[in-house]
Design an enzyme around this catalytic site. Structure first.
Site, PDB file in Angstrom:
ATOM      1  CG  ASP A 133      -1.980  -1.043   1.180  1.00 37.37           C
ATOM      2  OD1 ASP A 133      -2.923  -0.890   0.393  1.00 37.37           O
ATOM      3  OD2 ASP A 133      -1.880  -2.035   1.930  1.00 37.37           O
ATOM      4  CB  SER A 134       3.736   2.260   2.084  1.00 37.38           C
ATOM      5  OG  SER A 134       3.023   2.105   3.296  1.00 37.38           O
TER       6      SER A 134
END
Length: 400
Positions: free
Chosen positions: A172-173
């Site tokens: 996600d990051s």
């Protein structure tokens, strides 16, 4: 850090439509450097991240970092009146960030075609598991799935065990960072080249795949499938994690040719330092087991402090593996202002990560920590022209 210094994204208005990690982290980074971020949350419950991990008086400590510098507005996007409010917000915005499953925004009348028609200069960052097109677009896709499909999970762990995950939501990051890069490039194109707005399509699996170095050309040319290699860096020798006599972990990266020579001399193996067959990485790779045993035995014979002292004196990149207690007590973290203390509404002090990257003229900052649910709803709706009476009616009907 002085609040009088300018911020590089001052004047940029961003609407955040999304939950949890990828979209909100993308918007958070832009908010830290001056963008006005209006985060839209579901009335009553808000972003599920508010309840993730460790809670303080019912609110996630993660929330205070992830939502800092954002304004919280509650809108039920399933209701037509709320959708119209978002369209009004988007009409005056520079960027919309969303991370719903493809098709959800279109169902609500908030898709790219509709919003760009209202605001031709709009930039829309769309983060999803598999992207806005392709046969997998409609599948649910969390970061774990993106990390797996992107190839990261397969090479993570030890060869004799199943793949493991990194201890944070790295997929996600990584996707969020690609979203930030895309938004800034689109802003530059719009401003400098006179271009229209555009949408930025970030698929989690593609963002992860983009970080996979040379795995594709190696497979294409040699049929080579990179496998899990534990703590070592495959094909680059020596670069590994070793255990000291006092049972601490130290990472050593002596894979550059000159560094390898310095390390071998420092640990009493000048014969290996001067061995012509080990002068370059390809030669060292063929003797990986021998080199790893020499280093591992030397490290195992000394305590961590001695190992680090010898290697620092020889200018060999090395370091202990930090846990969070090490981070909080580290002098370098403190000198770089990477640990900031903030005050919650109840007076409790909480430490949050500092701002990255450091900018000499326009440094980012935390203006406020994650807001209460709907804290800025009245402010934002009033600025759009909605009266107090209209807002009361919206609240009665569950629209806000």
């Amino acid at each position: 850090m002085s609040d009088s210094k300018p911020l590089p994204l001052q004047g940029i208005k961003l609407i955040e439509l999304g939950t949890l990690i990828a979209g909100p982290f993308c918007a958070r980074l832009l908010a830290e450097f001056g963008a006005e971020v209006i985060k839209v949350e579901q009335p009553g419950s808000g972003d599920p991240l508010r309840k993730w991990r460790k809670l303080h008086q019912g609110t996630s400590l993660w929330w205070y970092a992830q939502a800092r510098n954002k304004k919280s507005v509650t809108l039920d996007l399933r209701q037509p009146e709320a959708q119209e409010i978002v369209r009004k917000l988007a009409k005056g915005a520079d960027i919309v960030v969303e991370n719903f499953r493809p098709g959800a925004m279109e169902k609500w009348g908030l898709g790219w075609e509709r919003l760009s028609e209202l605001n031709p200069g709009l930039i829309m960052v769309r983060l999803s598991g598999f992207g806005q097109t392709g046969p997998y677009r409609d599948r649910p896709g969390f970061g774990a799935i993106g990390e797996s499909m992107g190839g990261l999970r397969y090479v993570t762990g030890y060869p004799d065990r199943p793949p493991v995950r990194v201890g944070v939501s790295i997929g996600d990051s990584i996707a969020a960072l690609h979203g930030v890069i895309g938004a800034l490039m689109a802003l530059h194109h719009r401003t400098v080249n006179g271009g229209r707005g555009q949408y930025v399509d970030v698929a989690l699996y593609e963002a992860v795949f983009n970080m996979m170095e040379s795995v594709l050309p190696e497979y294409d040319m040699f049929g080579f499938v990179r496998e899990r290699s534990g703590a070592s860096l495959p094909g680059i020798v020596p670069s590994n994690t070793y255990v000291t006599r006092d049972n601490k972990y130290v990472v050593i990266g002596a894979n550059a040719d000159s560094i390898f020579r310095r390390m071998m001399n420092a640990i009493g193996r000048p014969d290996l330092a001067e061995d012509p067959s080990l002068a370059h990485n390809d030669g060292r790779v063929s003797r990986t087991g021998e080199i790893e045993k020499v280093i591992g035995d030397w490290v195992a014979g000394h305590d961590l402090a001695h190992v680090l002292g010898v290697l620092e004196k020889a200018d060999v990149p090395s370091g202990k593996i930090y846990d969070i207690a090490d981070i909080v007590n580290d002098a370098h973290y403190a000198a770089r202002e990477m640990i900031h203390s903030h005050r919650l509404n109840d007076g409790q002090s909480v430490k949050l990560p500092g701002i990255v990257p450091k900018m000499s003229e326009t440094p980012g900052r935390t203006k406020w920590i994650g807001p209460a649910l709907g804290e800025h709803t009245a402010e934002v709706l009033s600025a759009l022209g909605y009266s107090a009476g209209q807002q009361q009616e919206f609240k009665r009907r569950g629209i806000i």
